[in-house]
Scaffold this active site. Sequence first.
Site, PDB file in Angstrom:
ATOM      1  N   LYS A 233     -22.992 -10.348  30.520  1.00 29.25           N
ATOM      2  CA  LYS A 233     -24.353  -9.638  30.368  1.00 29.25           C
ATOM      3  C   LYS A 233     -25.188  -9.516  31.751  1.00 29.25           C
ATOM      4  O   LYS A 233     -25.749  -8.552  31.986  1.00 29.25           O
ATOM      5  CB  LYS A 233     -25.135 -10.132  29.290  1.00 29.25           C
ATOM      6  CG  LYS A 233     -24.511 -10.125  27.771  1.00 29.25           C
ATOM      7  CD  LYS A 233     -24.513  -8.623  27.557  1.00 29.25           C
ATOM      8  CE  LYS A 233     -24.058  -8.411  26.147  1.00 29.25           C
ATOM      9  NZ  LYS A 233     -24.044  -7.087  25.589  1.00 29.25           N
TER      10      LYS A 233
ATOM     11  N   TYR B 217     -20.534 -15.165  28.132  1.00 32.85           N
ATOM     12  CA  TYR B 217     -20.964 -13.978  27.509  1.00 32.85           C
ATOM     13  C   TYR B 217     -22.162 -13.654  28.513  1.00 32.85           C
ATOM     14  O   TYR B 217     -22.580 -12.410  28.574  1.00 32.85           O
ATOM     15  CB  TYR B 217     -21.493 -14.563  26.291  1.00 32.85           C
ATOM     16  CG  TYR B 217     -22.635 -13.766  25.410  1.00 32.85           C
ATOM     17  CD1 TYR B 217     -22.247 -12.412  24.947  1.00 32.85           C
ATOM     18  CD2 TYR B 217     -23.989 -13.975  25.542  1.00 32.85           C
ATOM     19  CE1 TYR B 217     -23.376 -11.733  24.417  1.00 32.85           C
ATOM     20  CE2 TYR B 217     -24.941 -13.069  24.965  1.00 32.85           C
ATOM     21  CZ  TYR B 217     -24.738 -11.968  24.419  1.00 32.85           C
ATOM     22  OH  TYR B 217     -25.465 -11.119  24.000  1.00 32.85           O
TER      23      TYR B 217
END
Length: 271
Positions: A181, A177
């Site tokens: 990002k 994740y």
Amino acid sequence: MSTATITTEVTSQHDDGALPLSEQVVVVTGGARGLGAAITRAFLSEGARVVVNYHSSQAAAEEIAAAHPERALAVQADVRDAEQVRSLISTAREHFERPVTTVVNNALVDFAFTGDARSKADAITAEEFEAQFAGSVTGPLNLIQAALPGMREAGQGRVITIGTNLFQHPVVPYHDYTAAKAALLSLTRTFADDLGPEGITVNMVSGGLLRTTDASAATPEAVFDAIAAGTPLRTVTTPEQLADAALFFACPWSRGVTGQNLIVDGGLVKG
């Protein structure tokens, strides 16, 4: 009045590209639940026309649209599929009879914030990284590219990406994740430079753990309390507070701001 007439009038009234929120057509990906729903409602409260994009949350999206029948439209699309995203933008244009001028890249594909259950460094797979990059990088790329013709027609555009404070404070093993990002932050900054001459700004809003969304619902109360104690505000950021920052990057007050990452976490992380 024709779409071309509307566009000409809007552009001539705002030569610096600073379109009021009430005149914007906004697409919020993953806009039916959690943070996305808070962002959707924030734009609606300011008079914007909003496309509530959803992947599987049809009932929630249609409930929001039904509550704002003149200004909200629920549209299903998988942001990872470029053709579906182009259809989403086309549907928005046809429905509201003007181009999409603001996009919020909020959709989070197949991820739950359960730190103890996430793959650690010795076990995480390339497939897990690929899945997150498809949602957090390819999805925003598809949406920005699909919306660009309309933004150019309107003479301005606002792109808002949703990041994370885990760049600076990687306290949980969300490796896939956070990496995705981080790549999205890079895209935010390079696209800001590329699109800036056309009056299109590209900015990121980064939160931490939010109290509370579907994704953070399984978080133990003790974790929320510990985060709150570490912030100057002594509280955990809410989805509504983060949505306020998204409004800032879309509104005329931010017309001189692009390529930035605004951290909204109560002061936990110093950017």
